[in-house]
Design a protein around this motif. Structure first.
Motif, short mmCIF file in Angstrom:
data_model
loop_
_atom_site.label_atom_id
_atom_site.label_comp_id
_atom_site.label_asym_id
_atom_site.label_seq_id
_atom_site.Cartn_x
_atom_site.Cartn_y
_atom_site.Cartn_z
N PHE A 117 0.84 -1.20 0.00
CA PHE A 117 0.00 0.00 0.00
C PHE A 117 0.88 1.26 0.00
O PHE A 117 0.50 2.29 -0.55
CB PHE A 117 -0.93 0.02 1.22
CG PHE A 117 -2.24 -0.64 0.97
CD1 PHE A 117 -3.12 -0.11 0.04
CD2 PHE A 117 -2.62 -1.80 1.63
CE1 PHE A 117 -4.34 -0.73 -0.22
CE2 PHE A 117 -3.83 -2.41 1.38
CZ PHE A 117 -4.70 -1.88 0.46
N MET A 118 2.04 1.13 0.62
CA MET A 118 2.96 2.27 0.67
C MET A 118 3.64 2.49 -0.68
O MET A 118 3.69 3.61 -1.18
CB MET A 118 4.02 1.96 1.75
CG MET A 118 4.71 3.17 2.31
SD MET A 118 5.77 2.62 3.66
CE MET A 118 5.91 4.16 4.54
N THR A 119 4.15 1.41 -1.29
CA THR A 119 4.88 1.59 -2.55
C THR A 119 3.93 1.95 -3.70
O THR A 119 4.38 2.44 -4.73
CB THR A 119 5.68 0.32 -2.95
OG1 THR A 119 4.78 -0.77 -3.10
CG2 THR A 119 6.72 -0.02 -1.91
N CYS A 120 2.63 1.70 -3.51
CA CYS A 120 1.66 2.06 -4.55
C CYS A 120 0.86 3.28 -4.13
O CYS A 120 -0.27 3.48 -4.59
CB CYS A 120 0.73 0.89 -4.83
SG CYS A 120 1.56 -0.57 -5.44
N HIS A 121 1.42 4.09 -3.26
CA HIS A 121 0.68 5.23 -2.73
C HIS A 121 0.47 6.31 -3.81
O HIS A 121 1.39 6.60 -4.58
CB HIS A 121 1.42 5.83 -1.53
CG HIS A 121 0.56 6.72 -0.70
ND1 HIS A 121 0.30 8.02 -1.05
CD2 HIS A 121 -0.13 6.49 0.44
CE1 HIS A 121 -0.51 8.55 -0.15
NE2 HIS A 121 -0.79 7.65 0.78
N PRO A 122 -0.72 6.91 -3.82
CA PRO A 122 -1.02 7.93 -4.86
C PRO A 122 -0.13 9.18 -4.82
O PRO A 122 -0.13 9.93 -5.80
CB PRO A 122 -2.47 8.32 -4.57
CG PRO A 122 -3.00 7.32 -3.62
CD PRO A 122 -1.89 6.59 -3.01
N VAL A 123 0.62 9.43 -3.72
CA VAL A 123 1.52 10.60 -3.77
C VAL A 123 2.66 10.39 -4.76
O VAL A 123 3.33 11.33 -5.16
CB VAL A 123 2.15 10.98 -2.40
CG1 VAL A 123 1.09 11.41 -1.42
CG2 VAL A 123 3.03 9.87 -1.85
N GLN A 126 3.08 7.24 -11.26
CA GLN A 126 2.86 5.85 -11.66
C GLN A 126 4.20 5.11 -11.89
O GLN A 126 4.38 3.98 -11.44
CB GLN A 126 2.01 5.85 -12.94
CG GLN A 126 1.17 4.64 -13.19
CD GLN A 126 0.12 4.38 -12.15
OE1 GLN A 126 0.40 3.73 -11.14
NE2 GLN A 126 -1.10 4.84 -12.36
N ASP A 127 5.13 5.79 -12.55
CA ASP A 127 6.46 5.20 -12.80
C ASP A 127 7.17 4.86 -11.51
O ASP A 127 7.81 3.80 -11.38
CB ASP A 127 7.34 6.20 -13.57
CG ASP A 127 7.00 6.23 -15.04
OD1 ASP A 127 6.19 5.38 -15.47
OD2 ASP A 127 7.54 7.09 -15.75
N ALA A 128 7.08 5.80 -10.56
CA ALA A 128 7.77 5.60 -9.28
C ALA A 128 7.15 4.43 -8.53
O ALA A 128 7.86 3.63 -7.92
CB ALA A 128 7.68 6.87 -8.44
N THR A 133 7.87 -0.71 -6.24
CA THR A 133 7.26 -2.01 -5.94
C THR A 133 8.16 -3.15 -6.42
O THR A 133 8.36 -4.14 -5.71
CB THR A 133 5.86 -2.11 -6.60
OG1 THR A 133 5.08 -1.00 -6.17
CG2 THR A 133 5.16 -3.39 -6.21
N LEU A 134 8.71 -3.00 -7.62
CA LEU A 134 9.61 -4.04 -8.14
C LEU A 134 10.83 -4.18 -7.25
O LEU A 134 11.34 -5.27 -7.02
CB LEU A 134 10.05 -3.69 -9.57
CG LEU A 134 9.02 -3.96 -10.66
CD1 LEU A 134 9.47 -3.34 -11.97
CD2 LEU A 134 8.80 -5.46 -10.83
N GLN A 158 17.60 6.81 -9.37
CA GLN A 158 17.11 8.13 -8.97
C GLN A 158 15.61 8.09 -8.65
O GLN A 158 15.16 8.68 -7.67
CB GLN A 158 17.31 9.11 -10.13
CG GLN A 158 18.34 10.16 -9.83
CD GLN A 158 18.55 11.04 -11.04
OE1 GLN A 158 17.72 11.09 -11.95
NE2 GLN A 158 19.68 11.73 -11.07
N ARG A 159 14.88 7.38 -9.50
CA ARG A 159 13.44 7.29 -9.33
C ARG A 159 13.11 6.67 -7.97
O ARG A 159 12.21 7.13 -7.26
CB ARG A 159 12.88 6.42 -10.46
CG ARG A 159 11.42 6.63 -10.76
CD ARG A 159 10.99 5.83 -11.96
NE ARG A 159 11.39 6.42 -13.23
CZ ARG A 159 11.26 5.83 -14.41
NH1 ARG A 159 10.75 4.61 -14.48
NH2 ARG A 159 11.64 6.41 -15.51
N VAL A 160 13.87 5.63 -7.63
CA VAL A 160 13.62 4.93 -6.36
C VAL A 160 13.98 5.84 -5.18
O VAL A 160 13.21 5.95 -4.21
CB VAL A 160 14.43 3.61 -6.30
CG1 VAL A 160 14.43 3.02 -4.91
CG2 VAL A 160 13.87 2.61 -7.31
#
Lengths: 417, 145
Positions: A117-123, A126-128, A133-134, A158-160
């Motif tokens: 739920f945290m790694t898919c958080h709307p803040v 989508q790319d991040a 998550t991966l 960087q994205r992570v």
């Protein structure tokens, strides 16, 4: 065991344990970035020590204990002898190396759910969400993620980093939201998983092994999720959809790399085991929900194709009905266009054409080459070759994909004779 | 990649002796672990070879020889299998190592084999065509039932 064999074994163990490690550590530290660092520290220690002392009997518990010791050290160093520290110290008493698994039973699933739920958080963008998550749930390296998205490793790194910073700055809590919010957030999670899957599925370029890896990871994550939240029909719907689509992974591209359409695929090569699993998941979804959600409906459509022994025996009437249900749940011109195709297959091209004609005024489909392409196809079936010719020409001018353009021009040419 | 964990038969499994409750619980817990990790594809236990049938072709081109069980040489026999989908050979080994000793008494043995992917041997168009026909027949039979 040689050193490199040991390292490969440690890699495998890391993949099996890292999500659980990071999830538990995040619960204690309440910061996913630090939790990942601590888990990584434990991995580095394992890489140093295991070649000497051998792989422990319970490597997961070993890593967990080591990481937790590091967590306490860190707390001491930063002199945060507050509530949080006491909590961890208490935790340490609880988790003796030999019974870590036992003590965590029941909790691990909850922690993994909070983490996803945290790694898919709307803040997060989508790319991040996908990258994080991966990285955290699937234990993929930044290199693996970068290769599967055909971007530079530094971009993913960087994205992570940025994603973790955002989660910290926005004080995103490590929790499962309640009530209505939960449903909304769960569908955001499903969206990320399906996005991950599609990224692997739709691509026809890139490394041969890395793209299927994305599909496999998405499917695995979906299966894991269905175990953690076993009462959610749409989770099973998504798993069903991915299982069935995965059954065609190896037949959808020719030896020379050209995409093969569903109707032309070699059905003997479809993976029967995955189809069976997909249909079982779909059944489970149907048992749990009163009406089918969008994933379950797409899975049901996919199942119709999977169950047809030959393309000619496809149950188009059922598919048309399912598309109609889908367009009621998630109305979209693309779904309508698909429904038009199904209707024309089930009841004849003139019925399909009626729907397509209604769609031609749709602004969101302006420039969408499949609209004139489908229309052209229906016109050919009705013997209206002049009009079909115009449609194919139009479709060809809209697509930027060279192979597709060529195909459409050929079809236009065929209408002339 | 897919691996099959093959559990070899023992004198007990061949005699149809039901495993201890302890072992059954341990196996169940292990299978749950596989499911929770999203790696389990399929798993089954097999009845003893006393109810098995063996078909062999001692003379190439001649009719096969059909033999009823039980069969001897228990080390060569299998008692069950678990099919998993993993990312590497090492991960498969790690999972196999976590399986409880399937029998005890020093007889437990697990064999780990990688599964061929369909494309490894299905590229012959003729074989494929036959496969299609076969599946069609099966489907028709199902409808007839």
């Amino acid at each position: 065991m040689t050193l490199s064999e040991t390292h490969r074994t440690i890699d495998a163990i890391w993949r099996m344990e890292s999500a659980k490690l990071i999830a538990s550590l995040t619960r204690m530290i309440q910061d996913v970035g630090i939790a990942e660092d601590l888990a990584q520290d434990a991995l580095v220690i394992a890489l140093e020590r295991w070649p000497e002392i051998g792989i422990p009997d319970n490597p997961g518990a070993w890593l967990m204990t080591t990481a937790k010791r590091r967590a306490i050290d860190l707390m001491r160093r930063t002199k945060r002898r507050d509530q949080k520290y006491l909590e961890i110290a208490r935790g340490m008493d609880l988790y003796k190396e030999e019974d870590v698994d036992h003590a965590l039973e029941g909790e691990i699933g909850d922690d993994l759910l909070r983490l996803i739920f945290m790694t898919c958080h709307p803040v997060l963008s989508q790319d991040a969400r996908v990258a994080l998550t991966l990285r955290l749930l699937c234990g993929l390296t930044t290199d693996e993620i970068a290769r599967s998205f055909l971007v530079a490793e530094s971009t993913i790194a960087q994205r992570v980093v940025r994603a973790k910073r955002t989660l910290r700055a926005e004080k995103v809590p490590f929790e499962v939201p309640a009530g209505e919010q939960r449903d909304k957030r769960l569908s955001a999670v499903l969206e990320v998983i399906y996005l991950m899957f599609n990224e692997g599925y739709s691509a026809t370029s890139g490394d041969d092994w890395i793209r299927p890896l994305l599909c496999q990871e998405a499917l695995r994550l979906g299966r894991v999720l269905s175990e953690i939240v076993p009462q959610e029909p749409e989770v099973y719907g998504l798993v069903a959809l991915m299982e069935i689509q995965s059954s065609r992974l190896k037949t959808r591209v020719s030896a020379t790399g050209e995409p093969i359409l569903l109707m032309d695929q070699n059905r003997a090569k479809w993976d029967r085991l995955l189809i069976r699993r997909g249909i079982a998941a779909l059944k489970r979804s149907q048992e749990l929900g009163s009406t089918l959600g969008p994933y379950a409906l797409q899975a049901a459509i996919s199942a119709c194709h999977a169950e047809a022994p030959t393309a000619a025996e496809t149950d188009w009437i059922r598919i048309a009905a399912l598309y109609e249900a889908l367009s009621r749940v998630t109305p979209s011109p693309i779904v309508e266009l698909n429904r038009a195709v199904a209707i024309s297959m089930a009841f004849g091209p003139s019925y399909g054409l009626e729907i397509v004609d209604e769609l031609s005024a749709e602004p969101s489909l302006k420039g969408y080459h499949l609209l004139p392409s489908v229309r052209g196809d229906l016109l050919v079936k009705l013997g209206r070759f002049d009009e079909a010719h115009t449609e194919f020409e139009r479709a060809a001018s809209m697509t930027r994909n060279y192979r597709e353009k060529e195909l459409l021009q050929n079809r236009a040419h065929e209408c002339e004779s | 990649m897919r691996f099959m964990m093959i559990v070899k038969a023992t004198t007990d499994s061949e005699a149809g002796v039901i495993p201890s409750q302890e072992l059954i619980d341990a196996m169940q817990k292990y299978n749950e672990e596989l499911v929770k990790a999203g790696v389990l594809l399929a798993a089954d236990g097999l009845q003893p070879t006393s109810s098995g049938i063996r078909i062999s072709y001692p003379e190439p081109g001649e009719k096969p020889k059909v033999m009823d069980g039980p069969f001897t040489e228990s080390k060569e026999l299998i008692a069950g299998y678990t099919l998993i989908e993993v990312k590497s050979r090492e991960e498969a080994i790690e999972w196999a190592l976590r399986m409880p000793d399937p029998h005890g008494y020093g007889q437990g043995e697990i064999e780990l084999r990688q599964v061929y992917e369909a494309e490894d041997f299905m590229d012959n168009p003729e074989t494929l065509a036959k496969e299609v026909t076969l599946r069609k027949q099966v489907a028709e039979q199902k409808k007839a039932w």
